[in-house]
Design a protein around this motif. Structure first.
Motif, PDB file in Angstrom:
ATOM      1  N   VAL A   1       6.671 -11.110  15.534  1.00  0.00           N
ATOM      2  CA  VAL A   1       7.348 -10.771  14.064  1.00  0.00           C
ATOM      3  C   VAL A   1       5.571 -10.463  14.232  1.00  0.00           C
ATOM      4  CG1 VAL A   1       7.546 -10.813  11.400  1.00  0.00           C
ATOM      5  CG2 VAL A   1       8.718 -12.484  13.174  1.00  0.00           C
ATOM      6  N   ILE A   2       5.551  -8.852  14.216  1.00  0.00           N
ATOM      7  CA  ILE A   2       4.017  -8.239  13.902  1.00  0.00           C
ATOM      8  C   ILE A   2       3.718  -7.781  12.383  1.00  0.00           C
ATOM      9  CG2 ILE A   2       4.797  -5.848  14.411  1.00  0.00           C
ATOM     10  CD1 ILE A   2       2.186  -5.771  15.605  1.00  0.00           C
ATOM     11  N   ALA A   3       2.830  -8.641  11.968  1.00  0.00           N
ATOM     12  CA  ALA A   3       2.501  -8.345  10.622  1.00  0.00           C
ATOM     13  C   ALA A   3       0.616  -7.898  10.149  1.00  0.00           C
ATOM     14  CB  ALA A   3       2.768  -9.886   9.761  1.00  0.00           C
ATOM     15  N   LYS A   4       1.017  -7.426   8.705  1.00  0.00           N
ATOM     16  CA  LYS A   4      -0.319  -8.382   8.276  1.00  0.00           C
ATOM     17  C   LYS A   4      -0.376  -8.742   7.218  1.00  0.00           C
ATOM     18  CE  LYS A   4      -2.266  -3.426   8.614  1.00  0.00           C
ATOM     19  NZ  LYS A   4      -2.594  -2.311   7.769  1.00  0.00           N
ATOM     20  N   GLU A   5      -1.390  -9.778   7.326  1.00  0.00           N
ATOM     21  CA  GLU A   5      -1.559 -10.246   6.042  1.00  0.00           C
ATOM     22  C   GLU A   5      -1.636 -10.067   4.724  1.00  0.00           C
ATOM     23  OE1 GLU A   5      -5.492 -13.008   3.987  1.00  0.00           O
ATOM     24  OE2 GLU A   5      -5.892 -11.779   5.801  1.00  0.00           O
ATOM     25  N   PRO A   6      -1.079 -10.232   3.947  1.00  0.00           N
ATOM     26  CA  PRO A   6      -0.375  -9.777   2.365  1.00  0.00           C
ATOM     27  C   PRO A   6      -2.021  -9.790   1.514  1.00  0.00           C
ATOM     28  CG  PRO A   6       0.763 -11.413   2.320  1.00  0.00           C
ATOM     29  CD  PRO A   6       0.162 -11.367   3.876  1.00  0.00           C
ATOM     30  N   ARG A   7      -2.784  -8.458   1.740  1.00  0.00           N
ATOM     31  CA  ARG A   7      -3.541  -8.905   1.016  1.00  0.00           C
ATOM     32  C   ARG A   7      -3.601  -7.207   0.555  1.00  0.00           C
ATOM     33  NH1 ARG A   7      -9.062  -9.614   5.031  1.00  0.00           N
ATOM     34  NH2 ARG A   7     -10.283  -9.012   2.311  1.00  0.00           N
ATOM     35  N   PRO A   8      -4.356  -7.465  -1.134  1.00  0.00           N
ATOM     36  CA  PRO A   8      -4.457  -6.170  -1.910  1.00  0.00           C
ATOM     37  C   PRO A   8      -5.436  -5.224  -1.000  1.00  0.00           C
ATOM     38  CG  PRO A   8      -4.512  -8.118  -3.350  1.00  0.00           C
ATOM     39  CD  PRO A   8      -4.517  -7.998  -1.978  1.00  0.00           C
ATOM     40  N   GLY A   9      -5.142  -3.680  -0.756  1.00  0.00           N
ATOM     41  CA  GLY A   9      -5.305  -3.040  -0.157  1.00  0.00           C
ATOM     42  C   GLY A   9      -5.407  -2.760   0.373  1.00  0.00           C
ATOM     43  N   ARG A  10      -5.065  -3.686   1.660  1.00  0.00           N
ATOM     44  CA  ARG A  10      -4.245  -3.690   2.827  1.00  0.00           C
ATOM     45  C   ARG A  10      -3.040  -3.363   3.531  1.00  0.00           C
ATOM     46  NH1 ARG A  10      -5.889  -7.443   6.285  1.00  0.00           N
ATOM     47  NH2 ARG A  10      -6.501  -6.128   8.357  1.00  0.00           N
ATOM     48  N   VAL A  11      -2.498  -3.692   2.701  1.00  0.00           N
ATOM     49  CA  VAL A  11      -0.399  -3.668   3.006  1.00  0.00           C
ATOM     50  C   VAL A  11       0.265  -2.826   1.835  1.00  0.00           C
ATOM     51  CG1 VAL A  11      -0.826  -5.894   4.378  1.00  0.00           C
ATOM     52  CG2 VAL A  11      -0.158  -5.746   1.929  1.00  0.00           C
ATOM     53  N   LYS A  12       0.985  -2.081   2.024  1.00  0.00           N
ATOM     54  CA  LYS A  12       1.631  -1.881   1.532  1.00  0.00           C
ATOM     55  C   LYS A  12       1.104  -0.506   0.964  1.00  0.00           C
ATOM     56  CE  LYS A  12       5.145  -2.954   3.950  1.00  0.00           C
ATOM     57  NZ  LYS A  12       5.743  -1.866   4.560  1.00  0.00           N
ATOM     58  N   THR A  13       0.277   1.013   1.420  1.00  0.00           N
ATOM     59  CA  THR A  13      -0.719   1.536   0.429  1.00  0.00           C
ATOM     60  C   THR A  13       0.229   2.519  -0.397  1.00  0.00           C
ATOM     61  OG1 THR A  13      -1.193   2.443   2.233  1.00  0.00           O
ATOM     62  CG2 THR A  13      -2.226   0.445   1.607  1.00  0.00           C
ATOM     63  N   ARG A  14       1.220   2.412   0.630  1.00  0.00           N
ATOM     64  CA  ARG A  14       2.340   3.645   0.304  1.00  0.00           C
ATOM     65  C   ARG A  14       2.439   3.294  -0.888  1.00  0.00           C
ATOM     66  NH1 ARG A  14       4.967   6.054   5.192  1.00  0.00           N
ATOM     67  NH2 ARG A  14       6.404   7.570   3.724  1.00  0.00           N
ATOM     68  N   LEU A  15       2.712   2.525  -1.588  1.00  0.00           N
ATOM     69  CA  LEU A  15       3.907   1.231  -2.739  1.00  0.00           C
ATOM     70  C   LEU A  15       2.840   1.609  -3.706  1.00  0.00           C
ATOM     71  CD1 LEU A  15       5.563  -2.144  -1.984  1.00  0.00           C
ATOM     72  CD2 LEU A  15       6.803   0.455  -2.213  1.00  0.00           C
ATOM     73  N   THR A  16       1.348   2.133  -3.713  1.00  0.00           N
ATOM     74  CA  THR A  16       0.320   2.118  -4.964  1.00  0.00           C
ATOM     75  C   THR A  16       0.074   3.845  -5.528  1.00  0.00           C
ATOM     76  OG1 THR A  16      -0.329   0.321  -4.062  1.00  0.00           O
ATOM     77  CG2 THR A  16      -2.026   1.803  -5.455  1.00  0.00           C
ATOM     78  N   PRO A  17       0.625   5.021  -6.360  1.00  0.00           N
ATOM     79  CA  PRO A  17       1.607   4.264  -7.157  1.00  0.00           C
ATOM     80  C   PRO A  17       2.881   4.534  -6.809  1.00  0.00           C
ATOM     81  CG  PRO A  17       1.096   6.525  -8.115  1.00  0.00           C
ATOM     82  CD  PRO A  17      -0.278   5.720  -6.719  1.00  0.00           C
ATOM     83  N   PRO A  18       3.902   3.663  -8.007  1.00  0.00           N
ATOM     84  CA  PRO A  18       3.496   3.022  -8.798  1.00  0.00           C
ATOM     85  C   PRO A  18       3.683   2.118  -9.244  1.00  0.00           C
ATOM     86  CG  PRO A  18       5.434   3.199  -8.301  1.00  0.00           C
ATOM     87  CD  PRO A  18       4.637   3.700  -7.327  1.00  0.00           C
ATOM     88  N   PHE A  19       2.863   0.697  -8.172  1.00  0.00           N
ATOM     89  CA  PHE A  19       2.759  -0.335  -7.439  1.00  0.00           C
ATOM     90  C   PHE A  19       1.414  -0.958  -7.697  1.00  0.00           C
ATOM     91  CE2 PHE A  19       7.112  -0.027  -6.999  1.00  0.00           C
ATOM     92  CZ  PHE A  19       7.290  -1.267  -7.579  1.00  0.00           C
ATOM     93  N   THR A  20       0.434  -1.468  -8.509  1.00  0.00           N
ATOM     94  CA  THR A  20      -0.830  -1.777  -8.245  1.00  0.00           C
ATOM     95  C   THR A  20      -0.777  -2.195  -6.940  1.00  0.00           C
ATOM     96  OG1 THR A  20      -1.042  -3.881  -9.097  1.00  0.00           O
ATOM     97  CG2 THR A  20      -1.475  -2.755 -10.703  1.00  0.00           C
TER      98      THR A  20
END
Length: 210
Positions: A6-25
């Motif tokens: 399983v390849i992954a990034k540590e789920p830290r704000p600003g480092r993961v899923k940045t395309r969800l922002t916005p609408p999510f913070t």
């Protein structure tokens, strides 16, 4: 010895899923990423591979279940990081990402059978791929494949076939990259941590339209 990666990034704000922002913070996006990762690891842990390995950019957290070895991601582009993950395997390996919290052990189990296939390919709805299995891991099968484009999956599949490999096909799944993806995946897998976290974050009037 078969390995499930399983390849992954540590789920830290600003480092993961940045395309969800916005609408999510950034904090909400990281919370969704953590839920997706926890769901993915839970499903992977229930697949009867000989080894379970988390290839991680960052540090492990409480979302990591027992039974996983943790190795750091290599440097370089995504093609190089994926190739390096396979290089660490002595035998057949199946690699998945953290972006499909709706994956199940039943979907993954066939891709650990190698009698009739040399490779397994799981196409993503956005044109990429969510799973790749190789009976004989070889970096050359991944290096140079353009990643994160609508043509990534087609190029990777063509690379496998050009190498003469018998490719088994897994179902198409949707990666969670955008708010629309998150909404559709949460609706498709209501029993997941991801769906619960999504419902929590969109329960307010402000979030209802996400």
């Amino acid at each position: 010895m078969t390995t499930l990666l399983v390849i992954a990034k540590e789920p830290r704000p600003g480092r993961v899923k940045t395309r969800l922002t916005p609408p999510f913070t950034p904090e909400e996006a990281a919370a969704l990423a953590e839920a997706a990762l926890a769901d993915t690891l839970s499903a992977a842990a229930r697949v009867p591979a000989d080894r379970h390995v988390l290839v991680l950019d960052g540090r492990p957290g409480p979302w990591l279940p027992p039974g996983f070895a943790v190795v750091p991601q290599a440097s370089g582009g995504l093609d190089a990081r994926l190739a390096a993950a396979f290089t660490g395997c002595a035998g057949p390996a199946l690699l998945i990402g953290m972006d499909t919290p709706h994956v199940t052990p039943e979907l993954l189990a066939p891709a650990l059978r190698w009698e009739a296939h040399d490779a397994w390919f799981g196409p993503a709805a956005d044109g990429g791929f969510w799973a790749l299995g190789l009976a004989r891991p070889a970096p050359s099968l991944l290096l140079g494949v353009p990643m994160s484009t609508s043509g990534t999956g087609a190029v990777q599949r063509a690379r496998l076939r050009a190498a003469g490999l018998r490719v088994g096909e897994l179902p198409v799944l949707r990666d969670v990259d955008t708010a629309s993806d998150a909404r559709q995946v949460a609706a498709a897998a209501p029993g997941t941590r991801f769906a619960a976290r999504y419902a929590e974050l969109t329960a307010t009037t402000t979030g209802a339209g996400r």
